[in-house]
Design an enzyme around this catalytic site. Structure first.
Site, PDB file in Angstrom:
ATOM      1  CG  HIS A  50      -1.851   1.051   1.411  1.00 46.61           C
ATOM      2  ND1 HIS A  50      -3.134   1.008   0.903  1.00 46.61           N
ATOM      3  CD2 HIS A  50      -1.745   2.237   2.059  1.00 46.61           C
ATOM      4  CE1 HIS A  50      -3.769   2.133   1.235  1.00 46.61           C
ATOM      5  NE2 HIS A  50      -2.967   2.887   1.927  1.00 46.61           N
ATOM      6  CG  ASP A  52      -0.550   5.588   2.711  1.00 43.45           C
ATOM      7  OD1 ASP A  52      -0.086   4.919   3.629  1.00 43.45           O
ATOM      8  OD2 ASP A  52      -1.742   5.496   2.330  1.00 43.45           O
ATOM      9  CG  HIS A  81      -4.663   5.662   0.018  1.00 40.81           C
ATOM     10  ND1 HIS A  81      -4.582   5.732   1.396  1.00 40.81           N
ATOM     11  CD2 HIS A  81      -5.743   6.397  -0.325  1.00 40.81           C
ATOM     12  CE1 HIS A  81      -5.584   6.474   1.846  1.00 40.81           C
ATOM     13  NE2 HIS A  81      -6.312   6.878   0.823  1.00 40.81           N
ATOM     14  N   GLY A 165      -3.227  11.505   6.199  1.00 36.96           N
ATOM     15  CA  GLY A 165      -2.085  12.419   6.166  1.00 36.96           C
ATOM     16  C   GLY A 165      -0.901  11.925   6.971  1.00 36.96           C
ATOM     17  N   GLY A 168       0.588   5.955  11.946  1.00 36.16           N
ATOM     18  CA  GLY A 168       0.679   5.851  13.409  1.00 36.16           C
ATOM     19  C   GLY A 168      -0.415   6.543  14.186  1.00 36.16           C
ATOM     20  CG  ASP A 198      -5.742   3.142   4.598  1.00 37.04           C
ATOM     21  OD1 ASP A 198      -5.542   3.738   3.525  1.00 37.04           O
ATOM     22  OD2 ASP A 198      -4.844   2.996   5.467  1.00 37.04           O
ATOM     23  N   GLY A 200      -4.564   3.132  11.416  1.00 36.01           N
ATOM     24  CA  GLY A 200      -4.767   2.948  12.860  1.00 36.01           C
ATOM     25  C   GLY A 200      -4.921   1.510  13.300  1.00 36.01           C
ATOM     26  N   GLY A 220       0.412  -0.181   8.375  1.00 36.24           N
ATOM     27  CA  GLY A 220       1.754   0.283   8.007  1.00 36.24           C
ATOM     28  C   GLY A 220       2.730   0.177   9.168  1.00 36.24           C
ATOM     29  CB  SER A 221       3.360   2.407  12.045  1.00 38.22           C
ATOM     30  OG  SER A 221       2.012   2.497  12.438  1.00 38.22           O
TER      31      SER A 221
HETATM   32  C1  DX5 Z   1      -3.175   7.542   6.334  1.00 40.73           C
HETATM   33  C2  DX5 Z   1      -2.844   6.422   5.334  1.00 40.73           C
HETATM   34  C3  DX5 Z   1      -2.770   5.086   5.986  1.00 40.73           C
HETATM   35  C4  DX5 Z   1      -1.668   5.033   7.032  1.00 40.73           C
HETATM   36  C5  DX5 Z   1      -1.564   3.643   7.585  1.00 40.73           C
HETATM   37  O1  DX5 Z   1      -3.216   8.762   5.663  1.00 40.73           O
HETATM   38  O2  DX5 Z   1      -3.817   6.358   4.329  1.00 40.73           O
HETATM   39  O3  DX5 Z   1      -2.561   4.087   4.985  1.00 40.73           O
HETATM   40  O4  DX5 Z   1      -0.441   5.396   6.447  1.00 40.73           O
HETATM   41  O5  DX5 Z   1      -0.506   3.689   8.505  1.00 40.73           O
HETATM   42  P1  DX5 Z   1      -0.751   3.097   9.993  1.00 40.73           P
HETATM   43  O6  DX5 Z   1      -1.053   1.640   9.791  1.00 40.73           O
HETATM   44  O7  DX5 Z   1       0.544   3.350  10.677  1.00 40.73           O
HETATM   45  O8  DX5 Z   1      -1.907   3.830  10.551  1.00 40.73           O
HETATM   46 ZN    ZN Z   2      -3.513   4.606   2.972  1.00 41.24          ZN
END
Ligand code: DX5
Ligand code: ZN
Length: 245
Positions: A50, A52, A81, A165, A168, A198, A200, A220-221
C-alpha cells in the site's frame, strides 16, 4: 478440463481469494533500502503493498509518487492510495508506473465518477492479465451515502479509520459500524466489491476486525516498525484470520 493451463488470476480475484488479508503500508519502511525491506515480506503470506501518495494539498503531507511505484520489483500487488487533489488527469502516471489498485477519494474532486469510468477503460501496465482494481476511499467524516452512485463503478471500497495524512494515528471507533453498513450496501448491490479499512490498525486492535467481513486491512507502522516486519506481518495476518471474539 484437467491439464488446461491455469488462467492467470487477475488482481481482484487474487485479493478475493486471499481475503481477509493485510495490505502493508510502506511509508514507515526504510525507503532508502526498500528492496531489501520488501524482500523481508516474501513468504509471509502478504500479497499486497500500500503506497500512500500524498500531494501536500488534499492532505498536509507530501510523500511518494510514480517513480517509487515504478521502482518496485517485488512479487506483490501494488495499491496506490491517491490522497491527491483532482486525480482525473493524474491517474495515468500511476497506472503507467504499474499500480494494480488505484484508490481515489470521493472528497478529492468534482468528477470522481468520471475518474472511475476512465480507470475502467485502462489497462494494467505491469501485466494486462491482472486488470486494474478501482478503489474508492472515504474519510471518517464523509457520509456513506456518497458511495451509492459509485458502487457500479468500483471493485473496492476503502474506509479510512484515521483522518488521512499521517501514519501511526489512533483508530477511529466509529469506523466499525461504518464497515458493517458498507458491507450491507455492497450485499444489496449484488456485485462483488472488496471492503477495505485503512489506518490505525495495530497488533492490539486487529483482532477486532476478525469476522467483520472486511477483505483488506491496511496496516503500516504495525508491520514496518524498524524491528521485525516479517514477524509482524505474520502476526497481523494470523490475528485477522483468527476466530472472532
Ligand atoms: C493515512 C494512510 C494510511 C496510514 C496507515 O493517511 O492512508 O494508509 O499510512 O498507517 P498506519 O497503519 O501506521 O496507521
Ligand atoms: Zn492509505
Amino acid at each position: 478440463m484437467t491439464g488446461e493451463p491455469k488462467q492467470p488470476m487477475g488482481a481482484f480475484e487474487r485479493l478475493r481469494e486471499a481475503s481477509p488479508t493485510i495490505s502493508v503500508g510502506v511509508l514507515t519502511a526504510n525507503l532508502a533500502a526498500l528492496g531489501s525491506e520488501l524482500a523481508c515480506l516474501e513468504g509471509t503470506g502478504v500479497q499486497l503493498l500500500h503506497f500512500d501518495v500524498m500531494d501536500g494539498c488534499f492532505v498536509p503531507m507530501m510523500t511518494v509518487g510514480p517513480p517509487l511505484i515504478r521502482a518496485v520489483r517485488a512479487p506483490f500487488l501494488i495499491e496506490a492510495h491517491l490522497m491527491i487533489l483532482d486525480p482525473l488527469e493524474k491517474i495515468d502516471a500511476y497506472v503507467e508506473a504499474g499500480a494494480d489498485i488505484l484508490t481515489v477519494h470521493v472528497e478529492s474532486g468534482q468528477h470522481i465518477h468520471r475518474v472511475l469510468q476512465k480507470l475502467g477503460r485502462m489497462t494494467n501496465a505491469r501485466d494486462p492479465d491482472r486488470g486494474l482494481v478501482r478503489g474508492v476511499a472515504l474519510n471518517p467524516g464523509t457520509p456513506l451515502s456518497t458511495l451509492e452512485p459509485l458502487l457500479d463503478d468500483v471493485e473496492m471500497v476503502s474506509l479510512l479509520a484515521v483522518n488521512p495524512g499521517w501514519t501511526g494515528q489512533a483508530f477511529i471507533e466509529s469506523t466499525l459500524p461504518r464497515l458493517s453498513k458498507v458491507k450491507k450496501m455492497i450485499a444489496a448491490q449484488g456485485r462483488e466489491i472488496l471492503l477495505c479499512v485503512d489506518g490505525g490498525v495495530t497488533r492490539d486492535n486487529i483482532s477486532r476486525l476478525a469476522g467483520t467481513g472486511v477483505d483488506l486491512v491496511v496496516t503500516g507502522s504495525a508491520v514496518f516498525d524498524g524491528k521485525a516486519p516479517a514477524e509482524n506481518a505474520r502476526f497481523m495476518l494470523e490475528r485477522l484470520r483468527s476466530r472472532p471474539h
